[in-house]
Motif scaffolding. Structure first.
Motif, PDB file in Angstrom:
ATOM      1  N   LEU A  10     107.861  44.790  28.826  1.00  0.00           N
ATOM      2  CA  LEU A  10     106.481  44.400  29.132  1.00  0.00           C
ATOM      3  C   LEU A  10     105.493  45.062  28.175  1.00  0.00           C
ATOM      4  CD1 LEU A  10     106.637  44.533  33.041  1.00  0.00           C
ATOM      5  CD2 LEU A  10     106.533  42.478  31.604  1.00  0.00           C
ATOM      6  N   THR A  11     105.717  46.324  27.854  1.00  0.00           N
ATOM      7  CA  THR A  11     104.843  47.028  26.911  1.00  0.00           C
ATOM      8  C   THR A  11     104.885  46.369  25.534  1.00  0.00           C
ATOM      9  OG1 THR A  11     105.143  49.113  28.103  1.00  0.00           O
ATOM     10  CG2 THR A  11     104.342  49.264  25.832  1.00  0.00           C
ATOM     11  N   ASP A  12     106.082  46.034  25.088  1.00  0.00           N
ATOM     12  CA  ASP A  12     106.225  45.364  23.782  1.00  0.00           C
ATOM     13  C   ASP A  12     105.517  44.012  23.785  1.00  0.00           C
ATOM     14  OD1 ASP A  12     107.708  47.516  22.902  1.00  0.00           O
ATOM     15  OD2 ASP A  12     109.650  46.494  23.103  1.00  0.00           O
ATOM     16  N   ALA A  13     105.695  43.254  24.860  1.00  0.00           N
ATOM     17  CA  ALA A  13     105.049  41.941  24.956  1.00  0.00           C
ATOM     18  C   ALA A  13     103.529  42.082  24.937  1.00  0.00           C
ATOM     19  CB  ALA A  13     105.514  41.216  26.224  1.00  0.00           C
ATOM     20  N   LEU A  14     103.018  43.062  25.659  1.00  0.00           N
ATOM     21  CA  LEU A  14     101.572  43.297  25.639  1.00  0.00           C
ATOM     22  C   LEU A  14     101.109  43.679  24.240  1.00  0.00           C
ATOM     23  CD1 LEU A  14     101.149  45.238  29.002  1.00  0.00           C
ATOM     24  CD2 LEU A  14     100.162  42.995  28.441  1.00  0.00           C
ATOM     25  N   GLY A  15     101.876  44.515  23.573  1.00  0.00           N
ATOM     26  CA  GLY A  15     101.532  44.927  22.211  1.00  0.00           C
ATOM     27  C   GLY A  15     101.481  43.774  21.235  1.00  0.00           C
ATOM     28  N   GLU A  16     102.230  42.709  21.552  1.00  0.00           N
ATOM     29  CA  GLU A  16     102.223  41.503  20.727  1.00  0.00           C
ATOM     30  C   GLU A  16     101.163  40.506  21.182  1.00  0.00           C
ATOM     31  OE1 GLU A  16     106.224  40.048  21.069  1.00  0.00           O
ATOM     32  OE2 GLU A  16     107.060  41.794  20.050  1.00  0.00           O
ATOM     33  N   GLY A  17     100.378  40.894  22.204  1.00  0.00           N
ATOM     34  CA  GLY A  17      99.313  40.030  22.697  1.00  0.00           C
ATOM     35  C   GLY A  17      99.793  38.894  23.576  1.00  0.00           C
ATOM     36  N   GLN A  18     101.019  38.974  24.058  1.00  0.00           N
ATOM     37  CA  GLN A  18     101.548  37.905  24.895  1.00  0.00           C
ATOM     38  C   GLN A  18     100.918  37.930  26.283  1.00  0.00           C
ATOM     39  OE1 GLN A  18     105.842  37.389  25.006  1.00  0.00           O
ATOM     40  NE2 GLN A  18     106.027  38.539  23.102  1.00  0.00           N
ATOM     41  N   ASP A  19     100.897  36.779  26.920  1.00  0.00           N
ATOM     42  CA  ASP A  19     100.467  36.658  28.310  1.00  0.00           C
ATOM     43  C   ASP A  19     101.689  36.938  29.172  1.00  0.00           C
ATOM     44  OD1 ASP A  19      99.590  35.965  30.828  1.00  0.00           O
ATOM     45  OD2 ASP A  19      99.239  33.857  30.362  1.00  0.00           O
ATOM     46  N   LEU A  44      96.250  48.998  27.696  1.00  0.00           N
ATOM     47  CA  LEU A  44      97.527  48.285  27.510  1.00  0.00           C
ATOM     48  C   LEU A  44      97.459  46.890  28.126  1.00  0.00           C
ATOM     49  CD1 LEU A  44      99.909  51.261  28.306  1.00  0.00           C
ATOM     50  CD2 LEU A  44      99.810  50.034  26.124  1.00  0.00           C
ATOM     51  N   LEU A  45      96.961  46.783  29.346  1.00  0.00           N
ATOM     52  CA  LEU A  45      96.870  45.490  30.025  1.00  0.00           C
ATOM     53  C   LEU A  45      95.926  44.530  29.305  1.00  0.00           C
ATOM     54  CD1 LEU A  45      96.711  46.796  33.681  1.00  0.00           C
ATOM     55  CD2 LEU A  45      98.498  45.290  32.761  1.00  0.00           C
ATOM     56  N   ALA A  46      94.858  45.063  28.734  1.00  0.00           N
ATOM     57  CA  ALA A  46      93.859  44.227  28.056  1.00  0.00           C
ATOM     58  C   ALA A  46      94.395  43.625  26.756  1.00  0.00           C
ATOM     59  CB  ALA A  46      92.586  45.032  27.801  1.00  0.00           C
ATOM     60  N   GLN A  47      95.566  44.069  26.311  1.00  0.00           N
ATOM     61  CA  GLN A  47      96.177  43.464  25.124  1.00  0.00           C
ATOM     62  C   GLN A  47      96.728  42.067  25.431  1.00  0.00           C
ATOM     63  OE1 GLN A  47      98.801  46.099  22.758  1.00  0.00           O
ATOM     64  NE2 GLN A  47      98.139  47.703  24.164  1.00  0.00           N
ATOM     65  N   ASP A  48      96.931  41.779  26.708  1.00  0.00           N
ATOM     66  CA  ASP A  48      97.380  40.454  27.144  1.00  0.00           C
ATOM     67  C   ASP A  48      96.318  39.445  26.719  1.00  0.00           C
ATOM     68  OD1 ASP A  48      97.653  38.080  28.830  1.00  0.00           O
ATOM     69  OD2 ASP A  48      98.943  39.261  30.153  1.00  0.00           O
ATOM     70  N   LYS A  49      96.728  38.425  25.977  1.00  0.00           N
ATOM     71  CA  LYS A  49      95.759  37.479  25.406  1.00  0.00           C
ATOM     72  C   LYS A  49      94.946  36.734  26.455  1.00  0.00           C
ATOM     73  CE  LYS A  49      98.910  33.575  25.026  1.00  0.00           C
ATOM     74  NZ  LYS A  49      99.482  32.569  24.200  1.00  0.00           N
ATOM     75  N   ASP A  50      95.446  36.670  27.688  1.00  0.00           N
ATOM     76  CA  ASP A  50      94.747  35.942  28.747  1.00  0.00           C
ATOM     77  C   ASP A  50      94.150  36.870  29.809  1.00  0.00           C
ATOM     78  OD1 ASP A  50      95.322  33.554  27.531  1.00  0.00           O
ATOM     79  OD2 ASP A  50      97.010  33.064  28.828  1.00  0.00           O
ATOM     80  N   PHE A  51      93.875  38.124  29.414  1.00  0.00           N
ATOM     81  CA  PHE A  51      93.387  39.083  30.400  1.00  0.00           C
ATOM     82  C   PHE A  51      92.328  39.962  29.747  1.00  0.00           C
ATOM     83  CE2 PHE A  51      94.468  42.393  33.757  1.00  0.00           C
ATOM     84  CZ  PHE A  51      94.134  41.574  34.821  1.00  0.00           C
ATOM     85  N   SER A  52      91.210  40.103  30.400  1.00  0.00           N
ATOM     86  CA  SER A  52      90.107  40.889  29.838  1.00  0.00           C
ATOM     87  C   SER A  52      90.225  42.357  30.243  1.00  0.00           C
ATOM     88  CB  SER A  52      88.773  40.347  30.355  1.00  0.00           C
ATOM     89  OG  SER A  52      88.656  40.598  31.760  1.00  0.00           O
TER      90      SER A  52
END
Length: 124
Positions: A10-19, A44-52
């Motif tokens: 999950l951390t890696d996915a967030l780092g890549e900006g994935q939702d 970390l959570l805000a790196q999610d492309k669909d999350f502010s």
């Protein structure tokens, strides 16, 4: 936190900006809040492309106020059925998603779980 394969995924996915999806963010927050400071978790959570950042801060506060216990594998699998992003990178592995096996939580987490089990046994 990175000792657990799911959390590293999950951390890696967030780092890549994935939702990572609503439930991915929820699981990440419930577990992650015990291992990183609030501001770092929000970041970390805000790196999610669909999350502010505002949404991340609200989620972290909601989880802290509710004091959710980290979910078990069965609950994570249930969450995965409700979204596209795979919270567990290898759902076929029976150890995948067992955060209690890989991570050492604060004692109050274990006390909370024990209290819940005791109350459930009394009502059954």
């Amino acid at each position: 936190m990175m000792k657990n394969h799911m959390m590293a995924h999950l951390t890696d996915a967030l780092g890549e900006g994935q939702d990572i999806g609503h439930y991915g963010r929820l699981v990440y927050t419930i577990v992650g809040r015990h291992f990183v400071e609030e501001d770092e978790l929000v970041s970390l959570l805000a790196q999610d492309k669909d999350f502010s950042e505002e949404g991340a801060r609200d989620l972290v506060r909601q989880v802290q106020e509710a004091d959710y216990s980290p979910p078990g594998r069965a609950k994570i699998l249930e969450y995965m059925e409700k979204q596209d992003f795979p919270i567990l990178p290898n759902a076929d592995d029976p150890d995948e998603g067992n955060v209690y096996r890989d991570l050492d939580f604060p004692q109050h987490v274990y006390d909370h779980i024990q209290e819940y089990r005791h109350q459930k046994a009394e009502t059954d």
